[in-house]
Scaffold this motif. Structure first.
Motif, PDB file in Angstrom:
ATOM      1  N   ARG A  37       5.152  -6.095  -0.799  1.00 52.95           N
ATOM      2  CA  ARG A  37       4.430  -5.442  -1.892  1.00 52.95           C
ATOM      3  C   ARG A  37       4.545  -3.931  -1.747  1.00 52.95           C
ATOM      4  O   ARG A  37       4.201  -3.380  -0.709  1.00 52.95           O
ATOM      5  CB  ARG A  37       2.968  -5.860  -1.837  1.00 52.95           C
ATOM      6  CG  ARG A  37       2.411  -6.137  -3.206  1.00 52.95           C
ATOM      7  CD  ARG A  37       0.946  -6.542  -3.141  1.00 52.95           C
ATOM      8  NE  ARG A  37       0.132  -5.450  -3.649  1.00 52.95           N
ATOM      9  CZ  ARG A  37      -0.959  -4.994  -3.047  1.00 52.95           C
ATOM     10  NH1 ARG A  37      -1.365  -5.502  -1.911  1.00 52.95           N
ATOM     11  NH2 ARG A  37      -1.623  -4.022  -3.595  1.00 52.95           N
ATOM     12  N   GLY A  84      -7.703  -0.208  -3.280  1.00 57.85           N
ATOM     13  CA  GLY A  84      -6.471  -0.932  -2.981  1.00 57.85           C
ATOM     14  C   GLY A  84      -5.213  -0.261  -3.522  1.00 57.85           C
ATOM     15  O   GLY A  84      -4.115  -0.802  -3.406  1.00 57.85           O
ATOM     16  N   GLY A 106      -3.813   2.447  -2.423  1.00 53.28           N
ATOM     17  CA  GLY A 106      -2.976   3.007  -1.360  1.00 53.28           C
ATOM     18  C   GLY A 106      -3.407   4.376  -0.866  1.00 53.28           C
ATOM     19  O   GLY A 106      -2.663   5.049  -0.138  1.00 53.28           O
ATOM     20  N   LYS A 107      -4.631   4.778  -1.196  1.00 51.61           N
ATOM     21  CA  LYS A 107      -5.090   6.113  -0.807  1.00 51.61           C
ATOM     22  C   LYS A 107      -5.190   6.255   0.713  1.00 51.61           C
ATOM     23  O   LYS A 107      -4.718   7.237   1.287  1.00 51.61           O
ATOM     24  CB  LYS A 107      -6.465   6.406  -1.457  1.00 51.61           C
ATOM     25  CG  LYS A 107      -6.464   6.267  -2.965  1.00 51.61           C
ATOM     26  CD  LYS A 107      -7.822   6.543  -3.587  1.00 51.61           C
ATOM     27  CE  LYS A 107      -8.942   5.621  -3.125  1.00 51.61           C
ATOM     28  NZ  LYS A 107      -8.748   4.202  -3.516  1.00 51.61           N
ATOM     29  N   SER A 108      -5.822   5.269   1.356  1.00 46.16           N
ATOM     30  CA  SER A 108      -5.943   5.345   2.822  1.00 46.16           C
ATOM     31  C   SER A 108      -4.570   5.237   3.471  1.00 46.16           C
ATOM     32  O   SER A 108      -4.293   5.912   4.475  1.00 46.16           O
ATOM     33  CB  SER A 108      -6.852   4.233   3.344  1.00 46.16           C
ATOM     34  OG  SER A 108      -8.167   4.425   2.883  1.00 46.16           O
ATOM     35  N   THR A 109      -3.712   4.403   2.893  1.00 42.03           N
ATOM     36  CA  THR A 109      -2.346   4.274   3.414  1.00 42.03           C
ATOM     37  C   THR A 109      -1.659   5.636   3.425  1.00 42.03           C
ATOM     38  O   THR A 109      -1.027   6.022   4.414  1.00 42.03           O
ATOM     39  CB  THR A 109      -1.550   3.279   2.533  1.00 42.03           C
ATOM     40  OG1 THR A 109      -2.207   2.009   2.576  1.00 42.03           O
ATOM     41  CG2 THR A 109      -0.115   3.148   2.999  1.00 42.03           C
TER      42      THR A 109
HETATM   43  N1  LIG Z   1      -1.720  -2.916   7.637  1.00 39.24           N
HETATM   44  C1  LIG Z   1      -1.624  -3.520   6.449  1.00 39.24           C
HETATM   45  N2  LIG Z   1      -0.959  -4.686   6.288  1.00 39.24           N
HETATM   46  C2  LIG Z   1      -0.847  -5.292   5.073  1.00 39.24           C
HETATM   47  N3  LIG Z   1      -1.375  -4.787   3.954  1.00 39.24           N
HETATM   48  C3  LIG Z   1      -2.055  -3.643   4.047  1.00 39.24           C
HETATM   49  C4  LIG Z   1      -2.226  -2.934   5.284  1.00 39.24           C
HETATM   50  N4  LIG Z   1      -2.939  -1.793   5.055  1.00 39.24           N
HETATM   51  C5  LIG Z   1      -3.216  -1.810   3.738  1.00 39.24           C
HETATM   52  N5  LIG Z   1      -2.683  -2.889   3.121  1.00 39.24           N
HETATM   53  C6  LIG Z   1      -2.766  -3.196   1.682  1.00 39.24           C
HETATM   54  O1  LIG Z   1      -2.275  -2.082   0.966  1.00 39.24           O
HETATM   55  C7  LIG Z   1      -3.051  -1.857  -0.206  1.00 39.24           C
HETATM   56  C8  LIG Z   1      -3.567  -0.439  -0.200  1.00 39.24           C
HETATM   57  O2  LIG Z   1      -4.573  -0.322   0.797  1.00 39.24           O
HETATM   58  P1  LIG Z   1      -5.377   1.042   1.060  1.00 39.24           P
HETATM   59  O3  LIG Z   1      -4.399   2.120   1.328  1.00 39.24           O
HETATM   60  O4  LIG Z   1      -6.376   0.757   2.102  1.00 39.24           O
HETATM   61  O5  LIG Z   1      -6.055   1.266  -0.386  1.00 39.24           O
HETATM   62  P2  LIG Z   1      -7.234   2.253  -0.812  1.00 39.24           P
HETATM   63  O6  LIG Z   1      -7.538   3.138   0.345  1.00 39.24           O
HETATM   64  O7  LIG Z   1      -6.695   2.981  -2.009  1.00 39.24           O
HETATM   65  O8  LIG Z   1      -8.380   1.385  -1.190  1.00 39.24           O
HETATM   66  C9  LIG Z   1      -4.137  -2.923  -0.211  1.00 39.24           C
HETATM   67  O9  LIG Z   1      -3.734  -3.968  -1.051  1.00 39.24           O
HETATM   68  C10 LIG Z   1      -4.195  -3.383   1.230  1.00 39.24           C
HETATM   69  O10 LIG Z   1      -4.580  -4.723   1.300  1.00 39.24           O
END
Ligand SMILES: Nc1ncnc2c1ncn2[C@@H]1O[C@H](COP(=O)(O)OP(=O)(O)O)[C@@H](O)[C@H]1O
Ligand SMILES: [Mg+2]
Length: 229
Positions: free
Chosen positions: A18, A41, A43-46
């Protein structure tokens, strides 16, 4: 200056790949602030984790250039250099504060400065005292984190993220657990303290009023940053 170029990041979920960040690019001048909004979800934290070098992109680059430093390409750093980057150049404010419960407020705040102290040098106590005063923490220095309200803990987390004078602060929903009035006070302090230090600031937030205080505003949608004017 922070430069993010053609960043891709995907996760494999149940055997399916994804795409989370899809050819994302942005630049941020040194000392400027950027707010990032976006649905849960998206991707902000990512993105913050990639900037902090805590995670690797599939492709693309993130570079940081400072006045007296060579350009750092975050994902080309070796592990030890990446640790050093996190320790010296950035300050991170986590959503859940992550204060260390067994040491008092002043020790929490001074920890990054102590970890960064060059050998044979003292930490800049005058600077840290000013930070504490500006953030209204003077009377709380000897308290333990568990004795503080959410707003107070968040101000301690801000002071801690700034105590080593980082070039850039990353804040992930820093006011997520605060009521509106406290949220505005805390974010005012965060923006103004970073401005006065010429520290770049990236704030992930769900609050339009917190987002509006930034020099640059973006919305993360479909893996890309849309500029909000
Ligand atoms: N380590 C990981 N492995 C698999 N999926 C992940 C991981 N980290 C985040 N995700 C997925 O990536 C998407 C974005 O997550 P995240 O960056 O936390 O979103 P936000 O901070 O915007 O809420 C989410 O669907 C989350 O489930
Ligand atoms: Mg998040």
């Amino acid at each position: 200056m922070l430069e993010i170029t053609n960043l891709y990041k995907s996760y494999v979920e149940a055997g399916q790949s994804r795409v989370i960040l899809n050819n994302l690019s942005i630049t941020l001048e040194q000392g400027h602030s950027l707010s990032i909004q976006g649905s849960s979800g998206s991707g902000k934290s990512t993105l913050l984790h990639l900037i902090a070098g805590l995670d690797k992109p599939d492709s693309g680059s993130i570079t940081i250039t400072g006045n007296n430093r060579p350009t750092l390409n975050i994902h080309d750093l070796e592990e030890r250099q990446a640790d050093n980057y996190r320790k010296t150049i950035i300050g991170i404010i986590f959503q859940r504060f992550n204060l260390i419960d067994c040491i008092n407020v002043i020790d929490n705040i001074s920890l990054p400065a102590k970890l960064n102290k060059p050998e044979n040098k003292q930490i800049d106590n005058a600077y840290i005292s000013n930070l504490i005063a500006v953030l209204g923490l003077s009377t709380l220095q000897k308290k333990m984190p568990t004795e503080l309200s959410g707003g107070e803990q968040q101000r301690v987390a801000i002071a801690r993220a700034l105590s080593h004078k980082p070039a850039m602060v990353l804040a992930d929903e820093p006011t997520g657990n605060l009521d509106n009035a406290t949220s505005n006070t805390v974010s005012d302090l965060l923006y103004s303290t970073c401005k006065s230090l010429n520290t770049s600031l990236i704030v992930v937030t769900h609050s339009p009023s917190v987002a509006n205080m930034a020099d640059n505003k973006v919305y993360l949608r479909n893996g890309k940053l849309e500029v909000i004017s």
